[in-house]
Design a protein around this motif. Sequence first.
Motif, PDB file in Angstrom:
ATOM      1  N   UNK A 300       0.843  -1.007   0.285  1.00 46.10           N
ATOM      2  CA  UNK A 300       0.117  -0.104   0.041  1.00 46.10           C
ATOM      3  C   UNK A 300       0.805   1.125   0.075  1.00 46.10           C
ATOM      4  N   UNK A 301       0.247   2.355   0.112  1.00 44.12           N
ATOM      5  CA  UNK A 301       1.072   3.780   0.088  1.00 44.12           C
ATOM      6  C   UNK A 301       2.104   3.899   1.183  1.00 44.12           C
ATOM      7  N   UNK A 302       1.885   3.029   2.241  1.00 49.18           N
ATOM      8  CA  UNK A 302       2.699   2.909   3.512  1.00 49.18           C
ATOM      9  C   UNK A 302       3.933   2.015   3.469  1.00 49.18           C
ATOM     10  N   UNK A 303       3.874   1.348   2.244  1.00 53.02           N
ATOM     11  CA  UNK A 303       4.896   0.145   2.077  1.00 53.02           C
ATOM     12  C   UNK A 303       4.446  -0.847   3.083  1.00 53.02           C
ATOM     13  N   UNK A 304       3.202  -1.018   3.494  1.00 54.66           N
ATOM     14  CA  UNK A 304       2.823  -2.104   4.140  1.00 54.66           C
ATOM     15  C   UNK A 304       2.286  -3.431   3.089  1.00 54.66           C
ATOM     16  N   UNK A 305       2.361  -4.552   3.323  1.00 51.19           N
ATOM     17  CA  UNK A 305       1.945  -5.685   2.458  1.00 51.19           C
ATOM     18  C   UNK A 305       0.277  -5.727   2.349  1.00 51.19           C
ATOM     19  N   UNK A 306      -0.265  -5.747   1.359  1.00 52.79           N
ATOM     20  CA  UNK A 306      -1.722  -5.703   1.168  1.00 52.79           C
ATOM     21  C   UNK A 306      -2.251  -7.215   1.367  1.00 52.79           C
ATOM     22  N   UNK A 307      -3.420  -7.341   2.023  1.00 56.25           N
ATOM     23  CA  UNK A 307      -3.809  -8.890   2.074  1.00 56.25           C
ATOM     24  C   UNK A 307      -4.497  -9.253   0.906  1.00 56.25           C
ATOM     25  N   UNK A 308      -4.073 -10.698   0.923  1.00 60.80           N
ATOM     26  CA  UNK A 308      -4.686 -11.370  -0.429  1.00 60.80           C
ATOM     27  C   UNK A 308      -6.132 -11.583  -0.141  1.00 60.80           C
ATOM     28  N   UNK A 309      -6.993 -10.708  -0.236  1.00 62.34           N
ATOM     29  CA  UNK A 309      -8.439 -10.903   0.027  1.00 62.34           C
ATOM     30  C   UNK A 309      -9.285 -10.661  -1.121  1.00 62.34           C
ATOM     31  N   UNK A 310      -8.713 -10.193  -2.411  1.00 59.82           N
ATOM     32  CA  UNK A 310      -9.480 -10.109  -3.615  1.00 59.82           C
ATOM     33  C   UNK A 310     -10.062  -8.717  -3.461  1.00 59.82           C
ATOM     34  N   UNK A 311      -9.940  -7.771  -2.634  1.00 57.44           N
ATOM     35  CA  UNK A 311     -10.459  -6.546  -2.344  1.00 57.44           C
ATOM     36  C   UNK A 311      -9.519  -5.515  -2.357  1.00 57.44           C
ATOM     37  N   UNK A 312      -8.509  -5.586  -1.494  1.00 55.86           N
ATOM     38  CA  UNK A 312      -7.457  -4.528  -1.074  1.00 55.86           C
ATOM     39  C   UNK A 312      -6.273  -4.266  -2.131  1.00 55.86           C
ATOM     40  N   UNK A 313      -6.251  -3.333  -2.282  1.00 59.09           N
ATOM     41  CA  UNK A 313      -5.550  -2.776  -3.816  1.00 59.09           C
ATOM     42  C   UNK A 313      -4.191  -2.153  -3.216  1.00 59.09           C
ATOM     43  N   UNK A 314      -2.853  -2.592  -4.028  1.00 57.62           N
ATOM     44  CA  UNK A 314      -1.685  -1.938  -3.816  1.00 57.62           C
ATOM     45  C   UNK A 314      -0.793  -1.944  -5.068  1.00 57.62           C
ATOM     46  N   UNK A 315       0.244  -1.481  -5.100  1.00 55.31           N
ATOM     47  CA  UNK A 315       1.237  -1.324  -6.281  1.00 55.31           C
ATOM     48  C   UNK A 315       1.972  -2.727  -6.246  1.00 55.31           C
ATOM     49  N   UNK A 316       1.874  -3.229  -7.485  1.00 58.33           N
ATOM     50  CA  UNK A 316       2.554  -4.550  -7.790  1.00 58.33           C
ATOM     51  C   UNK A 316       4.246  -4.290  -7.890  1.00 58.33           C
ATOM     52  N   UNK A 317       5.100  -5.287  -7.246  1.00 58.88           N
ATOM     53  CA  UNK A 317       6.457  -5.020  -7.442  1.00 58.88           C
ATOM     54  C   UNK A 317       6.919  -6.570  -7.954  1.00 58.88           C
ATOM     55  N   UNK A 318       7.951  -6.550  -8.526  1.00 57.38           N
ATOM     56  CA  UNK A 318       8.228  -7.820  -9.232  1.00 57.38           C
ATOM     57  C   UNK A 318       9.920  -8.129  -8.988  1.00 57.38           C
TER      58      UNK A 318
END
Length: 457
Positions: A300-318
């Motif tokens: 998320x915007x605070x660099x915290x992992x986003x839960x894998x719940x199908x709803x929460x949104x964050x930036x993808x890194x690879x």
Amino acid sequence: MTLLPVLRGSGADRADAVTVAGEALSSEALLGCVTAVADRIRGATAVAVDGTPTLEAVVGMLGAVLAGAPLVPLPPGADERERSRILRQSGATVILGRALSGADGLPTIPVDLREHASTRHPEPAPGSDAVILYTGGVSGPPRGVRISRRAIAADLDLLARAWHWSEEDVVVQGTPLFRAYGLVVGLLGALRAGSRFVHLDHTGTGPVGSMHLASPDQWARMALDGHRARPLSAARMLVSADGPLARAVAERLRLLTSHRPVQAYGTTETLVALTGLGGDPTVPGAVGTPLPGVETRVLDREDRPVPADGESVGELSVCGPTLFSGYVGGRSLAAGRWHATGDLVSVTPDGTYRIIGRCGFDVVHSRGRRMPARQIEEVLLSHPGVRDASVVGTPHHALGEQVTAYVVAEGVTAQVLIDHVGRYLSAGQRPRRVHFVDELPRSALGRIRKSLLIAGG
């Protein structure tokens, strides 16, 4: 490590190993032509080739790869100023093919398909640059991306296993040869797997093949032409990449061909990172699971992992073996480093990914809600009077951002389109402003310049 075994004489000699716009070369003739080109550019720092799809252009591109000189495909739609910038930044010292304006006095070497050679060129180091590709230029000037031979080989081998890609396949595509999808996945992927390769002409007509690769806009045109789409039922696999595929287009293709296109995900910097396999194919933006060995994280915007719940949104890194080496003029990417893609995603509990859109461009932030612009664009494009559409968030004193649509259409009013969106989506997703334009601003690589739309909104 051999990047393209066919250019080392491996595999069966096929009469139609490579076909471009109806012209074909056998495996033997291809090797001879490519080697002759490699002989002529030996020692070049980088080699530029016009990206217009011709058999000469393909031979020139493969000649650069064989010679070990970084290949710089030039977008055919680029103007003289943009071509000059790419040539200067990439360090190209020679142009293969036809003479181009904006070439800054660089020598031009024609590609003659009658010239053949049998020189044995040494295989370049795996970490050396194979290609320098330029990004889409959505948010600013395109950046040169250095991609190594090792990264390309890793990505193609992982894709081959995921897609069960073999030398028995026939790869058919019309996707641009100056983009990673068309050049790396299509052309180089077919030659690495030993498959036949067919690049269609500008009409998009040609053989079916077993694997058909197209971009979302090409699939959208095909979905409206049953005569062209129905024969694709004989294909083993339809693949869409280089952008989100509209759900209405995917459903129309399923009805016409009995196939849903696999929606793969990648960027110029990552190559294909998500296979398109797994997950619900009816969900817009569903791009499946990561390739084995490719690590992903969503913050998320605070660099915290986003839960894998199908709803929460964050930036993808690879992170992984398919990543680029660095940007032209910048420092090389350190091993094991993460690359932030700039794309917003959500992850379901079973580990499949859904692409929401680009950070800052493809999501409208209104009253604390994140509304995917693509979802609204899909509804607009489903109206028979709309030929093209783009949605952005523009400043609003009370909402934060409002939904603003730019539309290329005939015979409709703004209120008709607002009501049309309202019939399928929530009230908050209806456009508050609709601008009718003759065409949408696009970069030289064909991407919609949403930054320009936001600036003008």
